[in-house]
Design a protein around this motif. Structure first.
Motif, mmCIF file in Angstrom:
data_model
loop_
_atom_site.group_PDB
_atom_site.id
_atom_site.type_symbol
_atom_site.label_atom_id
_atom_site.label_comp_id
_atom_site.label_asym_id
_atom_site.label_seq_id
_atom_site.Cartn_x
_atom_site.Cartn_y
_atom_site.Cartn_z
ATOM 1 N N TYR A 16 0.824 -1.214 0.000
ATOM 2 C CA TYR A 16 0.000 0.000 0.000
ATOM 3 C C TYR A 16 0.858 1.263 0.000
ATOM 4 N N ARG A 17 2.167 1.135 -0.292
ATOM 5 C CA ARG A 17 3.016 2.323 -0.177
ATOM 6 C C ARG A 17 2.646 3.348 -1.253
ATOM 7 N N LYS A 18 2.922 4.613 -0.922
ATOM 8 C CA LYS A 18 2.569 5.660 -1.872
ATOM 9 C C LYS A 18 3.648 5.785 -2.941
ATOM 10 N N VAL A 19 3.249 6.221 -4.109
ATOM 11 C CA VAL A 19 4.224 6.431 -5.183
ATOM 12 C C VAL A 19 4.163 7.890 -5.609
ATOM 13 N N PRO A 20 5.257 8.411 -6.177
ATOM 14 C CA PRO A 20 5.253 9.837 -6.520
ATOM 15 C C PRO A 20 4.245 10.167 -7.614
ATOM 16 N N LYS A 21 3.801 11.415 -7.608
ATOM 17 C CA LYS A 21 2.961 11.887 -8.704
ATOM 18 C C LYS A 21 3.751 11.767 -9.998
ATOM 19 N N GLY A 22 3.065 11.454 -11.074
ATOM 20 C CA GLY A 22 3.745 11.416 -12.373
ATOM 21 C C GLY A 22 4.330 10.050 -12.696
ATOM 22 N N THR A 23 4.176 9.079 -11.785
ATOM 23 C CA THR A 23 4.667 7.725 -12.071
ATOM 24 C C THR A 23 3.996 7.222 -13.360
ATOM 25 N N ASN A 24 4.793 6.670 -14.264
ATOM 26 C CA ASN A 24 4.239 6.309 -15.572
ATOM 27 C C ASN A 24 4.753 4.933 -16.018
ATOM 28 N N TRP A 25 4.467 4.609 -17.283
ATOM 29 C CA TRP A 25 4.799 3.269 -17.784
ATOM 30 C C TRP A 25 6.290 2.963 -17.726
ATOM 31 N N PHE A 26 7.133 3.987 -17.792
ATOM 32 C CA PHE A 26 8.582 3.727 -17.759
ATOM 33 C C PHE A 26 8.995 3.063 -16.445
ATOM 34 N N TYR A 27 8.156 3.251 -15.417
ATOM 35 C CA TYR A 27 8.481 2.664 -14.114
ATOM 36 C C TYR A 27 8.218 1.164 -14.078
ATOM 37 N N THR A 28 7.631 0.626 -15.147
ATOM 38 C CA THR A 28 7.371 -0.820 -15.153
ATOM 39 C C THR A 28 8.576 -1.600 -15.689
#
Ligand code: HEM
Length: 322
Positions: free
Chosen positions: A82-94
């Motif tokens: 359930y941790r939070k992720v930064p705003k703007g996280t996108n497909w590149f993070y996969t």
């Protein structure tokens, strides 16, 4: 130390012994009054089969509760999931997870190939032919492993590019970058040592080229190529050495380092994209033109460097958005 949020688990996931009892007067039958259907018809008795079914439904949760009471892992798991992720996280993070998936596929298909492969100079080629021609789904699993290795190399480079262009190598994630570099070297070693294992003409000559290229490296190069060749000529001892490196040495190191890599990702959170600007927290110095790179939770950092002497704890936990 960043503290992870502890979201409430749904009641059905909490094992019965750990469930909080309801407040008196809430839920169930209102006090002093029997439910209307009780007045008319008595409740149906549960048959033994129904009771067994009820207990069967609860069994997995009970088992999990039993393990959790002894491991206390649920706090860590809920914090991680359930941790939070930064705003703007996108497909590149996969791309990191895709690399991890490719690694798991390689590990699983590799185990099945190892059941039929013989690491001997005289039998390696025929054992691969046997896998491809006779073993059920052998050619499919071999193909997955062969193409999967190229895919993993492509993915790891893309993932490294993403972390580089998003500035994720900066404080406090330098150690994770260094671990990543070692992971890259180990992944390339896996691809290189695996290439010789079919022991056909192509793999034989390609490995000679690879070993010779290693030999041109400064200082350690000649020692490295001698170590890899395991003798004056490429032959049976080279195959055994490559097999040991490919099957035992490097996978063990990879698993341990991926574990450390993931621990740091969860601990530090991911970096927000460089184009995201963090909101300045109330009361923060107006001097600080905060960038979101690195945490997004307004911890007083300018371009990755601390400016206001705020305590380092909780840095980079990526807690800018839900
Ligand atoms: C077996 C290889 C690898 C696996 C399985 C892996 C996996 C991951 C995963 C799942 C993440 C989190 C999600 C993401 O940001 O994509 C991550 C983050 C990261 N990885 Fe990797 N990685 C590998 C190799 C590398 C390499 C080669 C580098 C760089 C040289 C690297 C550097 C990083 C960094 C700096 C982060 C933090 C990203 C951030 O803060 O935004 N990793 N890795």
């Amino acid at each position: 130390m960043p503290s992870f949020p502890k979201p409430k688990l749904p009641d059905s996931m909490v094992p019965p012994p750990l469930r909080k009892p309801g407040k008196p007067g809430t839920g169930g039958t209102p006090r002093g009054q029997a439910p209307s259907d009780l007045k008319t018809a008595p409740p149906e008795r549960q048959s033994a089969g129904d009771k067994l079914l009820e207990r069967g439904k609860d069994a997995p949760i009970d088992a999990l509760g039993w393990v959790d009471q002894r491991m206390a892992a649920s706090g860590f798991l809920t914090g991680m999931l359930y941790r939070k992720v930064p705003k703007g996280t996108n497909w590149f993070y996969t791309l990191g997870s895709a690399t991890l998936f490719a690694f798991v596929v390689q590990a699983v298909t590799g185990v099945f190939l190892a059941m039929y492969y013989t690491p001997s100079a005289t039998q390696a080629y025929s054992s691969i032919a046997h896998i491809n021609n006779d073993v059920p789904l052998g050619q499919f699993v071999h193909g997955m492993h062969k193409w999967g290795s190229s895919l993993m190399v492509i993915l790891i480079f893309l993932h490294m590019g993403r972390t580089f262009f998003f500035g994720a190598y900066k404080y406090p994630r330098e150690l994770n970058w260094v671990i990543g570099v070692v992971l890259l070297i180990l992944t390339m070693t896996m691809a290189f040592t695996g290439y010789l294992l079919p022991f056909d003409q192509r793999s034989f000559w390609a490995s000679i080229v690879g070993i010779n290229i290693n030999g041109t490296g400064p200082v350690v190069g000649p020692y490295l190529s001698d170590f890899l060749r395991a003798g004056p000529e490429l032959g049976a001892t080279t195959l055994s050495r490559f097999y040991a490196i490919h099957m035992l040495l490097v996978p063990g190191a990879l698993i341990a380092l991926i574990g450390a890599h993931m621990y740091l990702v969860v601990k530090l959170g991911t970096t927000a994209p460089p184009w995201m600007k963090a909101e300045r927290p109330k009361g923060a110095s107006p001097l600080a033109q905060l960038d979101a790179g690195g945490n997004g939770n307004g911890n007083g950092r300018v371009n990755g460097n601390r400016v206001d002497g705020a305590p380092a704890s909780g840095e980079g936990n990526g807690a800018s958005s839900a």
